[in-house]
Design a protein around this motif. Structure first.
Motif, PDB file in Angstrom:
ATOM      1  N   GLU A 231     -15.080  15.835   6.003  1.00 52.07           N
ATOM      2  CA  GLU A 231     -13.666  15.915   5.801  1.00 52.07           C
ATOM      3  C   GLU A 231     -12.841  16.504   6.910  1.00 52.07           C
ATOM      4  O   GLU A 231     -11.703  16.186   7.354  1.00 52.07           O
ATOM      5  CB  GLU A 231     -13.477  16.971   4.577  1.00 52.07           C
ATOM      6  CG  GLU A 231     -13.727  16.423   3.161  1.00 52.07           C
ATOM      7  CD  GLU A 231     -13.603  17.699   2.197  1.00 52.07           C
ATOM      8  OE1 GLU A 231     -13.276  18.776   2.193  1.00 52.07           O
ATOM      9  OE2 GLU A 231     -13.874  17.246   0.865  1.00 52.07           O
ATOM     10  N   ALA A 232     -13.589  17.577   7.793  1.00 56.00           N
ATOM     11  CA  ALA A 232     -12.741  17.806   8.983  1.00 56.00           C
ATOM     12  C   ALA A 232     -12.487  16.853   9.860  1.00 56.00           C
ATOM     13  O   ALA A 232     -11.648  16.694  10.871  1.00 56.00           O
ATOM     14  CB  ALA A 232     -13.496  19.184   9.399  1.00 56.00           C
ATOM     15  N   ILE A 233     -13.725  15.872  10.008  1.00 54.41           N
ATOM     16  CA  ILE A 233     -13.643  14.859  11.124  1.00 54.41           C
ATOM     17  C   ILE A 233     -12.641  13.830  10.724  1.00 54.41           C
ATOM     18  O   ILE A 233     -11.878  13.308  11.530  1.00 54.41           O
ATOM     19  CB  ILE A 233     -14.876  14.189  11.059  1.00 54.41           C
ATOM     20  CG1 ILE A 233     -15.906  14.923  11.768  1.00 54.41           C
ATOM     21  CG2 ILE A 233     -14.850  12.879  11.920  1.00 54.41           C
ATOM     22  CD1 ILE A 233     -17.436  14.517  11.640  1.00 54.41           C
ATOM     23  N   ALA A 234     -12.629  13.596   9.319  1.00 57.07           N
ATOM     24  CA  ALA A 234     -11.389  12.519   8.730  1.00 57.07           C
ATOM     25  C   ALA A 234     -10.063  13.144   9.118  1.00 57.07           C
ATOM     26  O   ALA A 234      -9.212  12.493   9.468  1.00 57.07           O
ATOM     27  CB  ALA A 234     -11.580  12.181   7.367  1.00 57.07           C
ATOM     28  N   ARG A 235      -9.732  14.368   8.891  1.00 57.95           N
ATOM     29  CA  ARG A 235      -8.657  15.057   9.106  1.00 57.95           C
ATOM     30  C   ARG A 235      -8.169  15.041  10.385  1.00 57.95           C
ATOM     31  O   ARG A 235      -7.036  14.803  11.089  1.00 57.95           O
ATOM     32  CB  ARG A 235      -8.429  16.421   8.631  1.00 57.95           C
ATOM     33  CG  ARG A 235      -8.466  16.595   6.814  1.00 57.95           C
ATOM     34  CD  ARG A 235      -8.209  18.055   6.526  1.00 57.95           C
ATOM     35  NE  ARG A 235      -8.840  18.418   5.433  1.00 57.95           N
ATOM     36  CZ  ARG A 235      -9.974  19.075   5.451  1.00 57.95           C
ATOM     37  NH1 ARG A 235     -10.708  19.587   6.526  1.00 57.95           N
ATOM     38  NH2 ARG A 235     -10.542  19.313   4.208  1.00 57.95           N
ATOM     39  N   MET A 236      -9.020  15.262  11.499  1.00 55.29           N
ATOM     40  CA  MET A 236      -8.814  15.165  12.821  1.00 55.29           C
ATOM     41  C   MET A 236      -8.289  13.775  13.180  1.00 55.29           C
ATOM     42  O   MET A 236      -7.331  13.617  13.734  1.00 55.29           O
ATOM     43  CB  MET A 236      -9.956  15.710  13.365  1.00 55.29           C
ATOM     44  CG  MET A 236     -10.093  15.828  15.098  1.00 55.29           C
ATOM     45  SD  MET A 236     -10.363  14.210  15.847  1.00 55.29           S
ATOM     46  CE  MET A 236     -12.081  13.885  15.338  1.00 55.29           C
ATOM     47  N   ARG A 237      -9.100  12.831  12.815  1.00 53.62           N
ATOM     48  CA  ARG A 237      -8.749  11.350  13.181  1.00 53.62           C
ATOM     49  C   ARG A 237      -7.411  11.041  12.624  1.00 53.62           C
ATOM     50  O   ARG A 237      -6.414  10.454  13.366  1.00 53.62           O
ATOM     51  CB  ARG A 237      -9.907  10.444  12.793  1.00 53.62           C
ATOM     52  CG  ARG A 237     -11.081  10.561  13.602  1.00 53.62           C
ATOM     53  CD  ARG A 237     -11.013  10.173  15.164  1.00 53.62           C
ATOM     54  NE  ARG A 237     -10.772   9.042  15.301  1.00 53.62           N
ATOM     55  CZ  ARG A 237     -10.514   8.383  16.493  1.00 53.62           C
ATOM     56  NH1 ARG A 237     -10.539   9.432  17.576  1.00 53.62           N
ATOM     57  NH2 ARG A 237     -10.307   7.128  16.779  1.00 53.62           N
ATOM     58  N   ILE A 238      -7.113  11.407  11.509  1.00 51.30           N
ATOM     59  CA  ILE A 238      -5.770  10.910  10.794  1.00 51.30           C
ATOM     60  C   ILE A 238      -4.738  11.748  11.537  1.00 51.30           C
ATOM     61  O   ILE A 238      -3.759  11.217  11.768  1.00 51.30           O
ATOM     62  CB  ILE A 238      -5.778  11.535   9.414  1.00 51.30           C
ATOM     63  CG1 ILE A 238      -6.639  10.217   8.608  1.00 51.30           C
ATOM     64  CG2 ILE A 238      -4.419  11.162   8.800  1.00 51.30           C
ATOM     65  CD1 ILE A 238      -6.931  10.859   7.331  1.00 51.30           C
ATOM     66  N   GLY A 239      -4.908  12.975  11.704  1.00 52.26           N
ATOM     67  CA  GLY A 239      -4.106  13.768  12.493  1.00 52.26           C
ATOM     68  C   GLY A 239      -3.536  13.341  14.080  1.00 52.26           C
ATOM     69  O   GLY A 239      -2.660  13.504  14.182  1.00 52.26           O
ATOM     70  N   GLN A 240      -4.538  12.849  14.556  1.00 48.82           N
ATOM     71  CA  GLN A 240      -4.237  12.378  15.770  1.00 48.82           C
ATOM     72  C   GLN A 240      -3.138  11.120  15.715  1.00 48.82           C
ATOM     73  O   GLN A 240      -2.301  10.981  16.655  1.00 48.82           O
ATOM     74  CB  GLN A 240      -5.398  11.788  16.432  1.00 48.82           C
ATOM     75  CG  GLN A 240      -6.448  12.524  17.056  1.00 48.82           C
ATOM     76  CD  GLN A 240      -7.766  11.991  17.800  1.00 48.82           C
ATOM     77  OE1 GLN A 240      -8.309  11.158  17.310  1.00 48.82           O
ATOM     78  NE2 GLN A 240      -7.863  12.401  19.039  1.00 48.82           N
ATOM     79  N   VAL A 241      -3.207  10.228  14.719  1.00 48.03           N
ATOM     80  CA  VAL A 241      -2.485   9.118  14.746  1.00 48.03           C
ATOM     81  C   VAL A 241      -0.882   9.701  14.100  1.00 48.03           C
ATOM     82  O   VAL A 241      -0.104   9.037  14.591  1.00 48.03           O
ATOM     83  CB  VAL A 241      -2.997   8.103  13.737  1.00 48.03           C
ATOM     84  CG1 VAL A 241      -1.865   6.839  13.307  1.00 48.03           C
ATOM     85  CG2 VAL A 241      -4.240   7.381  14.169  1.00 48.03           C
ATOM     86  N   MET A 242      -0.989  10.846  13.541  1.00 49.35           N
ATOM     87  CA  MET A 242       0.152  11.236  13.127  1.00 49.35           C
ATOM     88  C   MET A 242       1.024  11.921  14.061  1.00 49.35           C
ATOM     89  O   MET A 242       2.314  12.224  13.769  1.00 49.35           O
ATOM     90  CB  MET A 242       0.079  12.167  11.764  1.00 49.35           C
ATOM     91  CG  MET A 242      -0.491  11.357  10.680  1.00 49.35           C
ATOM     92  SD  MET A 242      -0.887  12.435   8.954  1.00 49.35           S
ATOM     93  CE  MET A 242       1.109  12.430   8.618  1.00 49.35           C
ATOM     94  N   THR A 243       0.744  12.154  15.379  1.00 46.80           N
ATOM     95  CA  THR A 243       1.404  12.800  16.379  1.00 46.80           C
ATOM     96  C   THR A 243       2.238  11.788  17.016  1.00 46.80           C
ATOM     97  O   THR A 243       1.895  10.490  16.928  1.00 46.80           O
ATOM     98  CB  THR A 243       0.534  13.413  17.414  1.00 46.80           C
ATOM     99  OG1 THR A 243      -0.285  12.305  17.907  1.00 46.80           O
ATOM    100  CG2 THR A 243      -0.509  14.363  16.936  1.00 46.80           C
ATOM    101  N   PRO A 244       3.236  11.910  17.717  1.00 50.63           N
ATOM    102  CA  PRO A 244       4.017  11.221  18.117  1.00 50.63           C
ATOM    103  C   PRO A 244       3.459  10.206  19.239  1.00 50.63           C
ATOM    104  O   PRO A 244       3.492   8.993  19.152  1.00 50.63           O
ATOM    105  CB  PRO A 244       5.298  11.785  18.822  1.00 50.63           C
ATOM    106  CG  PRO A 244       5.421  13.060  18.282  1.00 50.63           C
ATOM    107  CD  PRO A 244       3.970  13.353  17.619  1.00 50.63           C
TER     108      PRO A 244
END
Length: 215
Positions: free
Chosen positions: A101-114
């Motif tokens: 779950e932590a790995i998934a959140r990290m990757r999704i969070g990267q794309v959500m940055t400008p």
């Protein structure tokens, strides 16, 4: 006798190495912005040079043509998104579900940055013209994360916590399910809420681990 003469002055107008590096980064950032804003065809070297207050000659001294500048700007953006191995290792707390779950959140969070969103949109719109940017993104940014997940699953299988499996395929399927769907929604301008991300990540992790449960 101590030399008390003032230090030699740098030639007027000549930037320091740090200043030159900062200007180069500004050029690449601005180029990527304009390529996304106008598209590759309509963005021009003149437009980019004007935006960063450079002459075309200065830009061409670094890059022979627009394609070279485009590829350099995209590669730099990809390199800035690479997750160091020690960061990935820090996400592994020993718990299968929590680590995935932590790995998934990290990757999704990267794309959500400008910057992450900008990069993803450029790759989506221009990879047909420059397929090498898709390959570069996969090799530098995606593949190391997939390899880390595969290694994590291999260790779990060796410890008997999951059934033996093709860890590479399992890791790729996991990243596609848990990250790919969210990325498509984000790039399309329909980002999931934090609650939706948590729900979808948890569901996908459960689905994976249920499928890999020892029997």
């Amino acid at each position: 006798m101590t030399d008390t003469s003032p230090p030699a002055r740098r030639k007027a107008g000549r930037p320091t190495r740090e200043q030159a590096a900062a200007r180069h980064e500004e050029l690449l950032d601005t180029a990527l912005d304009l390529f996304l804003e106008h598209g590759y065809e309509l963005a021009t070297i003149e437009m980019i040079a004007f935006r960063v207050s450079m002459t075309k000659r200065t830009v061409y001294a670094r890059y022979p043509d627009k394609a070279a500048l485009f590829l350099a700007s995209v590669r730099r953006a990809i390199e800035r998104q690479v997750v160091p191995l020690e960061v990935l290792e820090g996400l592994d707390n020993g718990d299968l579900a929590e680590t995935l779950e932590a790995i998934a959140r990290m990757r999704i969070g990267q794309v959500m940055t400008p910057k992450g969103l900008r990069l993803q949109r450029v790759i989506n719109t221009e990879s047909y013209r420059f397929p090498e940017i898709f390959v570069t993104h996969n090799e530098l940014s995606t593949a190391p994360v997939v390899a880390f997940v595969a290694g994590f699953l291999d260790r779990a299988a060796a410890e008997g916590r999951i059934a033996p499996t093709d860890s590479g395929q399992a890791a790729r399927a996991f990243m596609s399910m848990v990250v790919g769907g969210q990325v498509r929604a984000i790039v399309a301008g329909r980002p999931p809420t934090p609650e939706q991300i948590e729900e979808r990540v948890a569901f996908t992790v459960r689905l994976l681990l249920d499928g890999l449960r020892p029997r």
